[in-house]
Scaffold this motif. Structure first.
Motif, PDB file in Angstrom:
ATOM      1  N   UNK A 150       0.784  -1.329  -0.478  1.00  0.00           N
ATOM      2  CA  UNK A 150       0.026  -0.197   0.307  1.00  0.00           C
ATOM      3  C   UNK A 150       0.847   1.312   0.242  1.00  0.00           C
ATOM      4  N   UNK A 151       1.865   1.029   0.884  1.00  0.00           N
ATOM      5  CA  UNK A 151       2.766   1.964   1.024  1.00  0.00           C
ATOM      6  C   UNK A 151       3.790   2.845  -0.273  1.00  0.00           C
ATOM      7  N   UNK A 152       4.270   1.535  -1.382  1.00  0.00           N
ATOM      8  CA  UNK A 152       4.912   1.545  -2.724  1.00  0.00           C
ATOM      9  C   UNK A 152       3.908   1.641  -4.024  1.00  0.00           C
ATOM     10  N   UNK A 153       2.971   1.677  -3.575  1.00  0.00           N
ATOM     11  CA  UNK A 153       2.799   1.936  -5.083  1.00  0.00           C
ATOM     12  C   UNK A 153       3.466   2.671  -6.034  1.00  0.00           C
ATOM     13  N   UNK A 154       4.064   3.827  -5.542  1.00  0.00           N
ATOM     14  CA  UNK A 154       5.076   4.758  -5.678  1.00  0.00           C
ATOM     15  C   UNK A 154       5.693   4.735  -4.812  1.00  0.00           C
ATOM     16  N   UNK A 155       7.511   5.128  -5.119  1.00  0.00           N
ATOM     17  CA  UNK A 155       8.348   5.437  -4.971  1.00  0.00           C
ATOM     18  C   UNK A 155       9.433   6.142  -4.878  1.00  0.00           C
ATOM     19  N   UNK A 156      10.441   6.358  -4.273  1.00  0.00           N
ATOM     20  CA  UNK A 156      11.785   7.474  -4.298  1.00  0.00           C
ATOM     21  C   UNK A 156      12.689   6.956  -4.067  1.00  0.00           C
ATOM     22  N   UNK A 157      13.043   5.495  -3.915  1.00  0.00           N
ATOM     23  CA  UNK A 157      14.293   5.302  -3.202  1.00  0.00           C
ATOM     24  C   UNK A 157      14.388   3.716  -3.010  1.00  0.00           C
ATOM     25  N   UNK A 158      15.215   3.063  -3.579  1.00  0.00           N
ATOM     26  CA  UNK A 158      16.221   1.465  -3.077  1.00  0.00           C
ATOM     27  C   UNK A 158      14.541   0.925  -1.850  1.00  0.00           C
ATOM     28  N   UNK A 159      14.846  -0.462  -1.895  1.00  0.00           N
ATOM     29  CA  UNK A 159      14.173  -0.786  -1.546  1.00  0.00           C
ATOM     30  C   UNK A 159      14.034  -1.175  -0.098  1.00  0.00           C
ATOM     31  N   UNK A 160      15.371  -1.801   0.187  1.00  0.00           N
ATOM     32  CA  UNK A 160      15.747  -1.352   1.953  1.00  0.00           C
ATOM     33  C   UNK A 160      16.207  -0.112   2.781  1.00  0.00           C
ATOM     34  N   UNK A 161      16.446   1.008   2.037  1.00  0.00           N
ATOM     35  CA  UNK A 161      16.080   2.525   2.049  1.00  0.00           C
ATOM     36  C   UNK A 161      14.474   2.854   2.369  1.00  0.00           C
ATOM     37  N   UNK A 162      13.687   2.007   1.883  1.00  0.00           N
ATOM     38  CA  UNK A 162      12.057   2.208   2.191  1.00  0.00           C
ATOM     39  C   UNK A 162      11.703   1.259   3.281  1.00  0.00           C
ATOM     40  N   UNK A 163      11.824   0.051   3.402  1.00  0.00           N
ATOM     41  CA  UNK A 163      11.512  -0.700   5.130  1.00  0.00           C
ATOM     42  C   UNK A 163      12.043   0.008   5.615  1.00  0.00           C
ATOM     43  N   UNK A 164      13.382   1.388   5.829  1.00  0.00           N
ATOM     44  CA  UNK A 164      13.583   1.723   6.604  1.00  0.00           C
ATOM     45  C   UNK A 164      12.906   2.825   7.232  1.00  0.00           C
ATOM     46  N   UNK A 165      11.685   3.282   6.682  1.00  0.00           N
ATOM     47  CA  UNK A 165      10.680   4.213   6.956  1.00  0.00           C
ATOM     48  C   UNK A 165       9.493   3.371   7.514  1.00  0.00           C
ATOM     49  N   UNK A 166       9.954   3.153   8.554  1.00  0.00           N
ATOM     50  CA  UNK A 166       8.881   2.124   9.551  1.00  0.00           C
ATOM     51  C   UNK A 166       7.695   3.283   9.700  1.00  0.00           C
ATOM     52  N   UNK A 167       7.879   4.494   9.948  1.00  0.00           N
ATOM     53  CA  UNK A 167       6.895   5.475  10.288  1.00  0.00           C
ATOM     54  C   UNK A 167       6.326   5.949   9.194  1.00  0.00           C
ATOM     55  N   UNK A 168       6.799   5.705   7.622  1.00  0.00           N
ATOM     56  CA  UNK A 168       5.280   5.246   6.304  1.00  0.00           C
ATOM     57  C   UNK A 168       5.078   4.218   5.590  1.00  0.00           C
ATOM     58  N   UNK A 169       5.176   3.431   6.143  1.00  0.00           N
ATOM     59  CA  UNK A 169       5.385   2.063   5.783  1.00  0.00           C
ATOM     60  C   UNK A 169       3.815   1.057   7.192  1.00  0.00           C
ATOM     61  N   UNK A 170       4.027   1.930   8.169  1.00  0.00           N
ATOM     62  CA  UNK A 170       3.471   1.099   9.459  1.00  0.00           C
ATOM     63  C   UNK A 170       3.997  -0.468  10.195  1.00  0.00           C
ATOM     64  N   UNK A 171       4.980  -0.856   9.461  1.00  0.00           N
ATOM     65  CA  UNK A 171       5.291  -2.335   9.543  1.00  0.00           C
ATOM     66  C   UNK A 171       6.382  -2.228  10.456  1.00  0.00           C
TER      67      UNK A 171
END
Length: 247
Positions: free
Chosen positions: A167-188
């Motif tokens: 749900x949080x990555x239908x669009x993305x702006x950085x590599x996937x591991x950097x994205x996973x760091x952003x718990x405040x964005x995806x909530x996992x």
């Protein structure tokens, strides 16, 4: 619990087929091979999913096509978790081997303590500082860190986490591991098992398929901007953890 392994493998990487077969044989879970998205054959829709400067802190570098493809490969696995009604999947890159003494208790620890919405990393290197020991099994400990480490070699992903990440990555702006760091964005909830017993053997298989070649100016630019970005991410992670504890 309905769980299986997924090995991400690029079809044209024929030199790794024997390695993939060996991983399937040694894993304690049933394992399927998931075709990696090929950066040389990205569809236009996949390319347009990459939208620079979407989120704060800003990611300071442009993604290569291979990095966009890697992100889509992981999204493909997350979608398979949802579509197949799995409780979780162990998602793996195709250049790994497993320590026979450490990996089994590490994986058992992750499986035994996985909660809905959890994303549990089994990294090849320890990064960051542990702030909480949640459980242990032999040499392996399930830990929360001050910030999520980089790397996507091996992770146990619950269905709830897969849904949140999709749900949080239908669009993305950085590599996937950097994205996973952003718990405040995806909530996992992102946890780590260390030691994991997972080792990378890409050097024995011809090296990484996603290596970057840069000129002198670009290398200098990255050396300047990378620590600034990491500092901003660490500060945002600390803010998120403080808010979570207070909540």
């Amino acid at each position: 619990m309905k769980t299986q392994a997924m090995i991400i493998h690029l079809a044209r990487a024929t030199a790794r087929r024997a390695q993939v077969a060996a991983m399937q044989e040694r894993l304690p879970l049933p394992a399927e091979v998931v075709d990696a998205v090929d950066g040389q054959q990205l569809a236009e829709l996949q390319k347009h999913a990459y939208q620079p400067r979407l989120s704060q802190p800003r990611y300071p570098f442009e993604l290569r096509l291979s990095e966009i493809a890697v992100f889509h490969s992981h999204r493909r696995c997350w979608q398979r978790i949802v579509d197949q009604g799995l409780d979780a999947a162990l998602i793996l890159e195709d250049d790994l081997q497993f320590d026979a003494d450490i990996f089994p208790p590490a994986l058992s620890l992750a499986l035994d303590h996985l909660r809905p919405g959890d994303f549990i990393r089994l990294p090849i290197k320890e990064r960051g500082t542990p702030v909480e020991v949640i459980a242990s099994n032999g040499p392996a400990r399930l830990l929360a860190y001050d910030r999520v480490g980089l790397g996507m070699q091996a992770q146990l992903v619950s269905r709830g986490a897969a849904e949140a990440l999709l749900a949080a990555s239908e669009q993305f702006d950085r590599p996937v591991d950097d994205f996973v760091q952003m718990q405040w964005l995806h909530g996992a909830r992102v946890l780590t098992v260390w030691p994991s017993g997972v080792q990378e053997v890409s050097g024995d298989l011809g090296g990484s398929l996603n290596s970057r070649k840069t000129g002198g100016f670009e290398k200098l630019r990255r050396e300047i901007l990378r620590p600034i970005y990491r500092h901003r991410m660490a500060r945002r992670a600390a803010q998120y953890q403080n808010a979570s504890r207070q909540g």
